[in-house]
Design a protein around this motif. Structure first.
Motif, PDB file in Angstrom:
ATOM      1  N   VAL A 171      92.217  83.089 -29.600  1.00 33.09           N
ATOM      2  CA  VAL A 171      93.641  82.924 -29.282  1.00 33.09           C
ATOM      3  C   VAL A 171      94.053  81.470 -29.431  1.00 33.09           C
ATOM      4  O   VAL A 171      95.140  81.148 -29.899  1.00 33.09           O
ATOM      5  CB  VAL A 171      93.938  83.424 -27.859  1.00 33.09           C
ATOM      6  N   GLN A 177     100.063  81.907 -25.380  1.00 32.63           N
ATOM      7  CA  GLN A 177      99.714  83.253 -25.814  1.00 32.63           C
ATOM      8  C   GLN A 177      98.955  83.289 -27.133  1.00 32.63           C
ATOM      9  O   GLN A 177      98.133  84.147 -27.335  1.00 32.63           O
ATOM     10  CB  GLN A 177     100.993  84.082 -25.938  1.00 32.63           C
ATOM     11  N   GLY A 178      99.242  82.396 -28.045  1.00 31.50           N
ATOM     12  CA  GLY A 178      98.555  82.391 -29.322  1.00 31.50           C
ATOM     13  C   GLY A 178      99.195  83.262 -30.370  1.00 31.50           C
ATOM     14  O   GLY A 178      98.709  83.333 -31.498  1.00 31.50           O
ATOM     15  N   ASN A 179     100.286  83.976 -30.033  1.00 27.10           N
ATOM     16  CA  ASN A 179     100.949  84.794 -31.044  1.00 27.10           C
ATOM     17  C   ASN A 179     101.850  83.923 -31.899  1.00 27.10           C
ATOM     18  O   ASN A 179     102.549  83.050 -31.386  1.00 27.10           O
ATOM     19  CB  ASN A 179     101.801  85.874 -30.376  1.00 27.10           C
ATOM     20  N   LEU A 180     101.851  84.186 -33.193  1.00 26.51           N
ATOM     21  CA  LEU A 180     102.703  83.436 -34.115  1.00 26.51           C
ATOM     22  C   LEU A 180     104.009  84.163 -34.354  1.00 26.51           C
ATOM     23  O   LEU A 180     104.038  85.381 -34.530  1.00 26.51           O
ATOM     24  CB  LEU A 180     102.001  83.248 -35.462  1.00 26.51           C
ATOM     25  N   PHE A 187     107.145  84.170 -37.023  1.00 25.70           N
ATOM     26  CA  PHE A 187     107.366  83.730 -38.393  1.00 25.70           C
ATOM     27  C   PHE A 187     108.842  83.625 -38.732  1.00 25.70           C
ATOM     28  O   PHE A 187     109.672  84.415 -38.254  1.00 25.70           O
ATOM     29  CB  PHE A 187     106.719  84.715 -39.371  1.00 25.70           C
ATOM     30  N   LYS A 222      92.357  85.959 -36.120  1.00 27.15           N
ATOM     31  CA  LYS A 222      91.914  84.576 -36.031  1.00 27.15           C
ATOM     32  C   LYS A 222      90.747  84.486 -35.074  1.00 27.15           C
ATOM     33  O   LYS A 222      90.529  85.381 -34.250  1.00 27.15           O
ATOM     34  CB  LYS A 222      93.039  83.621 -35.654  1.00 27.15           C
ATOM     35  N   GLN A 224     102.904  76.105 -38.312  1.00 29.39           N
ATOM     36  CA  GLN A 224     102.060  76.387 -39.473  1.00 29.39           C
ATOM     37  C   GLN A 224     102.915  76.764 -40.673  1.00 29.39           C
ATOM     38  O   GLN A 224     104.027  77.267 -40.520  1.00 29.39           O
ATOM     39  CB  GLN A 224     101.110  77.555 -39.160  1.00 29.39           C
ATOM     40  N   GLU A 276     103.646  78.674 -32.970  1.00 30.52           N
ATOM     41  CA  GLU A 276     102.698  79.219 -32.004  1.00 30.52           C
ATOM     42  C   GLU A 276     102.889  78.524 -30.674  1.00 30.52           C
ATOM     43  O   GLU A 276     102.953  77.303 -30.617  1.00 30.52           O
ATOM     44  CB  GLU A 276     101.272  79.017 -32.505  1.00 30.52           C
ATOM     45  N   LEU A 298     108.310  88.736 -41.127  1.00 33.06           N
ATOM     46  CA  LEU A 298     107.162  89.301 -40.431  1.00 33.06           C
ATOM     47  C   LEU A 298     107.470  89.412 -38.942  1.00 33.06           C
ATOM     48  O   LEU A 298     107.859  88.439 -38.308  1.00 33.06           O
ATOM     49  CB  LEU A 298     105.946  88.391 -40.607  1.00 33.06           C
ATOM     50  N   LEU A 311      98.466  73.349 -40.756  1.00 28.00           N
ATOM     51  CA  LEU A 311      98.841  73.434 -39.352  1.00 28.00           C
ATOM     52  C   LEU A 311      99.113  72.023 -38.854  1.00 28.00           C
ATOM     53  O   LEU A 311      98.370  71.090 -39.178  1.00 28.00           O
ATOM     54  CB  LEU A 311      97.709  74.070 -38.540  1.00 28.00           C
ATOM     55  N   LEU A 356     105.863  90.886 -35.181  1.00 32.10           N
ATOM     56  CA  LEU A 356     104.641  91.294 -34.512  1.00 32.10           C
ATOM     57  C   LEU A 356     104.828  92.632 -33.803  1.00 32.10           C
ATOM     58  O   LEU A 356     105.768  92.807 -33.023  1.00 32.10           O
ATOM     59  CB  LEU A 356     104.225  90.216 -33.506  1.00 32.10           C
ATOM     60  N   TYR A 392      95.888  91.147 -34.972  1.00 33.15           N
ATOM     61  CA  TYR A 392      97.340  91.346 -34.896  1.00 33.15           C
ATOM     62  C   TYR A 392      97.787  92.368 -35.934  1.00 33.15           C
ATOM     63  O   TYR A 392      97.185  92.489 -37.004  1.00 33.15           O
ATOM     64  CB  TYR A 392      98.065  90.013 -35.189  1.00 33.15           C
ATOM     65  N   TYR A 422     101.411  93.130 -37.959  1.00 31.64           N
ATOM     66  CA  TYR A 422     102.787  92.749 -38.263  1.00 31.64           C
ATOM     67  C   TYR A 422     103.370  93.775 -39.222  1.00 31.64           C
ATOM     68  O   TYR A 422     102.660  94.368 -40.008  1.00 31.64           O
ATOM     69  CB  TYR A 422     102.843  91.390 -38.968  1.00 31.64           C
TER      70      TYR A 422
END
Lengths: 113, 112
Positions: free
Chosen positions: A97, B97-100, B102, A94, B34, B93, A43, B49, A45, A33, A35
């Motif tokens: 996914v 998709q798994g994108n975080l 924030f 990570k 998280q 999350e 942050l 988490l 993306l 990723y 950011y």
């Protein structure tokens, strides 16, 4: 163990110039990723890659492009930098996914004049 | 649109007290929540988490709760120390998709 390495650490760039921020990880993580972090905005993306050979757009992708030719590297390119792209850029990865924990690099501070 | 709010930009507490940070979200149904710590000039570091079906998770002096009805997580640091001073980020999350995503973070200062 290096984890995630970002380069350069800091850069001052003239508007209109092309710039590539490099990101390399040695953890064999599949997902990576980019950011950007700005004061007051947190942050956000830019782009992501769930696995080598695939990429996707995040929340703020305009003006940026990425590639994922292999597992380890995920460069971020600014084709023609503008002052609003002045920010701190963080690369993260990570294992997959579906896993939770993100590992971050130490950041690249970019100033566009 | 999806929104994450951390209740305060800054929190000042005395050493030895419990710090409590809040993360609220709207228009989102996260699979995971998280918490990260970020020191000045450094990248965020993962702390804990918690999954949507878990109410509480602990790690040493840290405790996280997750209330999917209230759409809120609380992050506690007990017996706080000056070394705990940092910015703490909440992240959500999704399932697919798994994108975080924030939050903007809360800057914690622990005074001796």
């Amino acid at each position: 163990i290096a984890g995630i390495t970002q380069a350069p650490t800091s850069q001052i760039l003239a508007a209109g110039r092309r710039m590539t921020l490099r990101c390399t990880q040695d953890m064999r993580h599949n997902a990576m990723y980019w950011y950007r972090q700005d004061l007051g905005l947190g942050l956000r993306l830019i782009h992501y890659s769930n696995t080598a050979g695939t990429t996707g757009k995040g929340e703020v992708p305009d003006g940026y492009s990425v590639s994922r030719a292999n597992t380890d590297d995920f460069p971020l390119t600014l084709a023609s930098a503008v002052p609003s792209q002045t920010s701190v850029y963080f690369c993260a990865s990570k294992l997959a996914v579906s896993t939770g924990e993100l590992f971050f690099g130490e950041g690249s501070r970019l100033t566009v004049l | 649109s999806q929104k994450i709010e951390q209740n305060s930009e800054a929190l000042n507490i005395q050493e030895g007290k419990t710090a409590t940070l809040t993360c609220n979200y709207t228009n989102y149904s996260p699979a995971y929540l998280q918490w990260y710590r970020q020191d000045p000039g450094r990248g965020p570091v993962f702390l804990l988490l918690i999954r949507e079906n878990e109410k509480e998770k602990r790690k040493e002096r840290l405790k996280v709760t997750f209330d999917t009805t209230l759409k809120q997580s609380l992050f506690h640091i007990t017996a706080s120390q000056p070394a705990d001073s940092a910015t703490y980020l909440c992240a959500l999350e999704g399932r697919s998709q798994g994108n975080l995503i924030f939050g903007k973070g809360t800057k914690l200062s622990v005074k001796p």
